[in-house]
Scaffold this motif. Structure first.
Motif, PDB file in Angstrom:
ATOM      1  N   VAL A 219     -28.841 -32.344 -28.994  1.00  0.00           N
ATOM      2  CA  VAL A 219     -29.235 -32.882 -30.529  1.00  0.00           C
ATOM      3  C   VAL A 219     -28.186 -33.282 -31.109  1.00  0.00           C
ATOM      4  O   VAL A 219     -28.089 -34.394 -31.724  1.00  0.00           O
ATOM      5  CB  VAL A 219     -29.856 -31.736 -31.233  1.00  0.00           C
TER       6      VAL A 219
ATOM      7  N   ILE B 270     -31.135 -36.174 -26.887  1.00  0.00           N
ATOM      8  CA  ILE B 270     -32.653 -35.599 -27.237  1.00  0.00           C
ATOM      9  C   ILE B 270     -32.425 -35.305 -28.559  1.00  0.00           C
ATOM     10  O   ILE B 270     -32.246 -34.077 -29.032  1.00  0.00           O
ATOM     11  CB  ILE B 270     -32.825 -34.350 -26.337  1.00  0.00           C
ATOM     12  N   PRO B 271     -32.663 -36.418 -29.459  1.00  0.00           N
ATOM     13  CA  PRO B 271     -32.540 -36.241 -31.079  1.00  0.00           C
ATOM     14  C   PRO B 271     -33.526 -35.011 -31.465  1.00  0.00           C
ATOM     15  O   PRO B 271     -33.169 -34.346 -32.536  1.00  0.00           O
ATOM     16  CB  PRO B 271     -33.095 -37.674 -31.513  1.00  0.00           C
ATOM     17  N   SER B 272     -34.775 -34.774 -31.077  1.00  0.00           N
ATOM     18  CA  SER B 272     -35.631 -33.870 -31.880  1.00  0.00           C
ATOM     19  C   SER B 272     -35.291 -32.578 -31.220  1.00  0.00           C
ATOM     20  O   SER B 272     -35.224 -32.075 -30.100  1.00  0.00           O
ATOM     21  CB  SER B 272     -37.009 -34.249 -31.087  1.00  0.00           C
ATOM     22  N   ILE B 273     -35.014 -31.384 -32.182  1.00  0.00           N
ATOM     23  CA  ILE B 273     -34.443 -30.187 -31.840  1.00  0.00           C
ATOM     24  C   ILE B 273     -35.814 -29.376 -31.036  1.00  0.00           C
ATOM     25  O   ILE B 273     -35.732 -28.574 -30.342  1.00  0.00           O
ATOM     26  CB  ILE B 273     -34.457 -29.323 -33.090  1.00  0.00           C
ATOM     27  N   ILE B 274     -37.245 -29.773 -31.377  1.00  0.00           N
ATOM     28  CA  ILE B 274     -38.405 -29.311 -30.715  1.00  0.00           C
ATOM     29  C   ILE B 274     -38.160 -29.761 -29.183  1.00  0.00           C
ATOM     30  O   ILE B 274     -38.470 -28.788 -28.307  1.00  0.00           O
ATOM     31  CB  ILE B 274     -39.555 -29.480 -31.374  1.00  0.00           C
ATOM     32  N   ASP B 275     -38.007 -31.140 -29.046  1.00  0.00           N
ATOM     33  CA  ASP B 275     -37.817 -31.622 -27.590  1.00  0.00           C
ATOM     34  C   ASP B 275     -36.482 -30.882 -26.778  1.00  0.00           C
ATOM     35  O   ASP B 275     -36.862 -30.383 -25.734  1.00  0.00           O
ATOM     36  CB  ASP B 275     -37.740 -32.928 -27.463  1.00  0.00           C
TER      37      ASP B 275
ATOM     38  N   SER C 113     -48.035 -32.765 -28.470  1.00  0.00           N
ATOM     39  CA  SER C 113     -47.411 -32.784 -29.869  1.00  0.00           C
ATOM     40  C   SER C 113     -46.267 -31.705 -30.113  1.00  0.00           C
ATOM     41  O   SER C 113     -46.246 -30.870 -29.106  1.00  0.00           O
ATOM     42  CB  SER C 113     -48.685 -32.380 -30.691  1.00  0.00           C
ATOM     43  N   PRO C 114     -45.675 -31.967 -31.281  1.00  0.00           N
ATOM     44  CA  PRO C 114     -44.676 -30.782 -31.358  1.00  0.00           C
ATOM     45  C   PRO C 114     -45.060 -29.529 -31.365  1.00  0.00           C
ATOM     46  O   PRO C 114     -44.236 -28.787 -30.928  1.00  0.00           O
ATOM     47  CB  PRO C 114     -43.907 -31.317 -32.869  1.00  0.00           C
TER      48      PRO C 114
ATOM     49  N   LYS D  15     -45.607 -28.377 -27.599  1.00  0.00           N
ATOM     50  CA  LYS D  15     -44.230 -28.289 -27.219  1.00  0.00           C
ATOM     51  C   LYS D  15     -43.517 -26.962 -27.341  1.00  0.00           C
ATOM     52  O   LYS D  15     -43.039 -26.262 -26.635  1.00  0.00           O
ATOM     53  CB  LYS D  15     -43.241 -29.330 -27.567  1.00  0.00           C
TER      54      LYS D  15
END
Length: 479
Positions: free
Chosen positions: A90, A95-100, A446-447, A450
Motif C-alpha cells: 500500500v 497495490i493501493p487498496s488495503i483490502i486488495d 467486491s471489497p 475479498k
C-alpha cells in the motif's frame, strides 16, 4: 483469560515480523529499487517495532497459556501479520487498496496463492520476493516458526502449536515442544534449499528459483510470471516442481521417521499410501479424458501429472488453461481441491487423513447396519481410533461444509457462473489458488467478498476453530 500473555505474545510476534521484513529490504537494495519502495518497507518495519516494543515492555507474571488463549493468539497473529505484511504494498502504491493488499498477503501467508493482480509485473523485485516469502513462512506455520526461535516458557506454547499445525491430531516428535518446532523447520528449510538448487542447476535464474521454491515448499503458488511456469518451456522443470509439490504435501512427521531409519513405519503409513494412490488414479483418469487435446501421450501425462500435483497439494501453480479441459477432468480437480494434502504437511484442504477416516467410519456404519450384533472398530495404521477423535472429525466436516456453502452463497452476488463461485470458495477455503471455469483473478469480487475470502483463507489454513473463536461473543465478553 490470560490477557497479559495474549498481548505479550502478539507484541513479540510483531517484532519477529519486523525482523523478517529486513530480508525483502536487502533485496530492494540489491536491485537498486526506488526510494519509495525502500521507505515503504522501512516504514512498515518501524511501525511493527514501535507497536511490538510497546506491547512487550512489561512481561506477564503468569506465563501459562490455556486452550482458549492458544486458539485466540493463533487467529489474531495470522490476521495481524497479514495486515502489517500488506502495508509495504500500500505504501509503495503497487497495490493501493488495503483490502486488495490484505487479500494478497493473506493468500501468501496461508499458502493459498490466489491473487487480485492481473499482471504481477507491477510488483518490484523486493515486494514480489516478500509476497512469495510469506509462503515460506506460512508453510509450516508462523507460530511454529516463532516457537522455534522463542523461549519455551515452560512448554506453555503447546496449545498455540496444537491450534496451528494442520491435521486431526497433533503430536510432538521429541520430548520438548521447542525441539519439535526446530526439527520441523530444519527438515522444511533443508528441503527448500535443496529444491532451490535443483531448479537453479536445471537452468532457472537464481531469483526465479527462490520464488518458485518458496511457492513449492509452502505449497502456495505465487510465481514470477502471469503464466506461472509456462514461460520456462521446460518439461524437466515441470516434472521437478510436480514431484516437489508432492513431497511437501507429505506429513513432515514421516520425514522424521526416515531420518531415524524407521522405513517400515514410513512406507506403511495409510495416509501416505492413500495420498499417492489418489494422485495416481486422478492422473490416469485425466490422461484418458484429455488425450485428444494434445499432440503426444508424453505431453498429456506431463500436464495431467503437474495439474493433479498442483491441485491436491493446494499449491495452485499455473501451467495451462484448465478451463479448456473437459468437464470430467475439471470435476476430478475440483474433488482434489477438497481432499487436499496430508495432515502435518504444508498443504491445505480437508486432508487425506480425514478423508480416509471418514470413509472408514462410513464403512463401519454400513457394516453395523448389516450386522447389528457385532462390534466394529475404525483402525488407522493398525491402531484403533477412539470415538472422541471420530466424532471430532465428523463435527469438523459438518462445520467445514456449512462455512463453504456460506462463502459460495456470498460469491454468487458477484458472478453469474456457478463454477466460478463454487471453485472460488473451494480455492480460497482450501488454500489452493486458481479458480476453475475462468481465467480471471479474484479482482472480479467486491471489497466485501475479498475481505470475506481473506478470512476464509486464514480459517481454512487454521482449520476453522481459531477463527470461529474470533466471532463468538463469549470470547470477548470474558476479556
Amino acid at each position: 483469560m490470560n490477557k497479559s500473555m495474549v498481548r505479550y505474545l502478539l507484541a513479540k510476534l510483531l517484532i519477529i515480523e519486523a525482523g523478517l521484513l529486513f530480508i525483502p529490504l536487502i533485496v530492494a537494495f540489491i536491485y537498486h529499487e526506488p526510494m519509495k519502495v525502500i521507505t515503504s518497507i522501512t516504514g512498515t518495519i518501524g511501525l511493527c517495532l514501535l507497536i511490538g516494543l510497546a506491547g512487550n515492555a512489561v512481561k506477564p507474571k503468569n506465563l501459562h497459556i490455556y486452550t482458549k488463549e492458544g486458539l485466540l493468539i493463533v487467529a489474531l497473529v495470522w490476521v495481524m501479520w497479514s495486515f502489517f505484511g500488506a502495508l509495504p504494498f500500500v505504501f509503495a502504491g503497487q497495490i493501493p487498496s488495503i483490502i486488495d493488499a490484505f487479500f494478497e498477503v493473506s493468500s501468501g501467508f496461508t499458502t493459498t496463492g490466489a491473487t487480485i493482480l492481473p499482471d504481477v509485473s507491477v510488483l518490484s523485485p523486493s515486494l514480489m520476493f516478500w509476497r512469495s516469502f510469506t509462503h515460506l513462512i506460512g508453510g509450516m506455520g508462523v507460530l511454529v516458526f516463532a516457537l522455534a526461535i522463542m523461549a519455551n516458557n515452560k512448554n506453555a506454547h503447546l496449545e498455540v502449536m496444537r491450534a496451528e499445525v494442520p491435521g486431526p491430531v497433533f503430536g510432538k516428535l521429541v520430548s520438548k515442544l521447542k525441539d519439535t518446532a526446530q526439527l520441523l523447520y530444519i527438515i522444511y528449510l533443508v528441503m527448500f534449499a535443496v529444491f532451490t538448487l535443483i531448479l537453479f542447476f536445471e537452468g532457472m535464474p537464481f531469483y526465479d528459483s527462490l520464488i518458485i521454491a518458496m511457492g513449492t515448499a509452502g505449497t502456495g503458488g505465487f510465481t514470477v510470471y502471469n503464466d506461472g511456469l509456462a514461460p520456462y518451456h521446460s518439461s524437466l522443470i515441470n516434472y521437478t516442481v510436480a514431484i516437489g509439490m508432492l513431497a511437501f504435501g507429505v506429513n513432515f512427521n514421516l520425514y522424521y521417521l526416515l531420518l531415524i531409519r524407521k522405513f517400515k513405519a514410513f512406507f506403511g503409513d495409510e495416509e501416505l499410501r492413500a495420498y499417492l494412490l489418489i494422485v495416481l488414479s486422478a492422473t490416469v483418469m485425466i490422461v484418458l479424458n484429455i488425450g485428444h487435446l494434445y499432440s503426444s501421450l508424453a505431453q498429456t501425462i506431463e500436464y495431467s501429472f503437474f495439474e493433479v500435483s498442483s491441485i491436491i497439494t493446494t499449491t495452485g501453480f499455473g501451467l495451462l488453461d484448465m478451463s479448456k479441459w473437459p468437464l470430467f477432468s475439471q470435476f476430478v480437480l475440483l474433488l482434489l481441491m477438497f481432499i487436499g494434502g496430508s495432515a502435518g504437511s504444508t498443504a491445505g484442504g480437508f486432508k487425506v487423513a480425514r478423508a480416509v477416516i471418514v470413509s472408514k467410519i462410513a464403512r463401519t456404519q454400513a457394516l453395523s447396519t448389516l450386522y447389528p450384533n457385532r462390534l466394529f472398530a475404525v483402525h488407522v495404521n493398525g491402531q484403533v481410533l477412539d470415538k472422541k477423535t471420530q466424532h471430532s472429525i465428523l463435527k469438523y466436516l459438518t462445520i467445514y461444509l456449512l462455512i463453504f456453502l456460506a462463502v459460495t452463497f456470498c460469491l454468487t452476488l458477484d458472478t453469474d457462473t456457478f463454477m466460478t463461485a463454487f471453485s472460488g470458495a473451494a480455492s480460497t477455503f482450501n488454500n489452493i489458488g486458481p479458480m476453475l471455469g475462468t481465467t480471471d483473478t479474484f479482482a472480479i469480487y467486491s471489497p466485501f467478498n475479498k475481505f470475506l475470502l481473506s478470512i476464509a483463507m486464514i480459517a481454512g489454513r487454521l482449520e476453522i476453530y481459531p477463527m470461529l473463536l474470533l466471532f463468538l461473543p463469549k470470547t470477548w465478553s470474558k476479556l
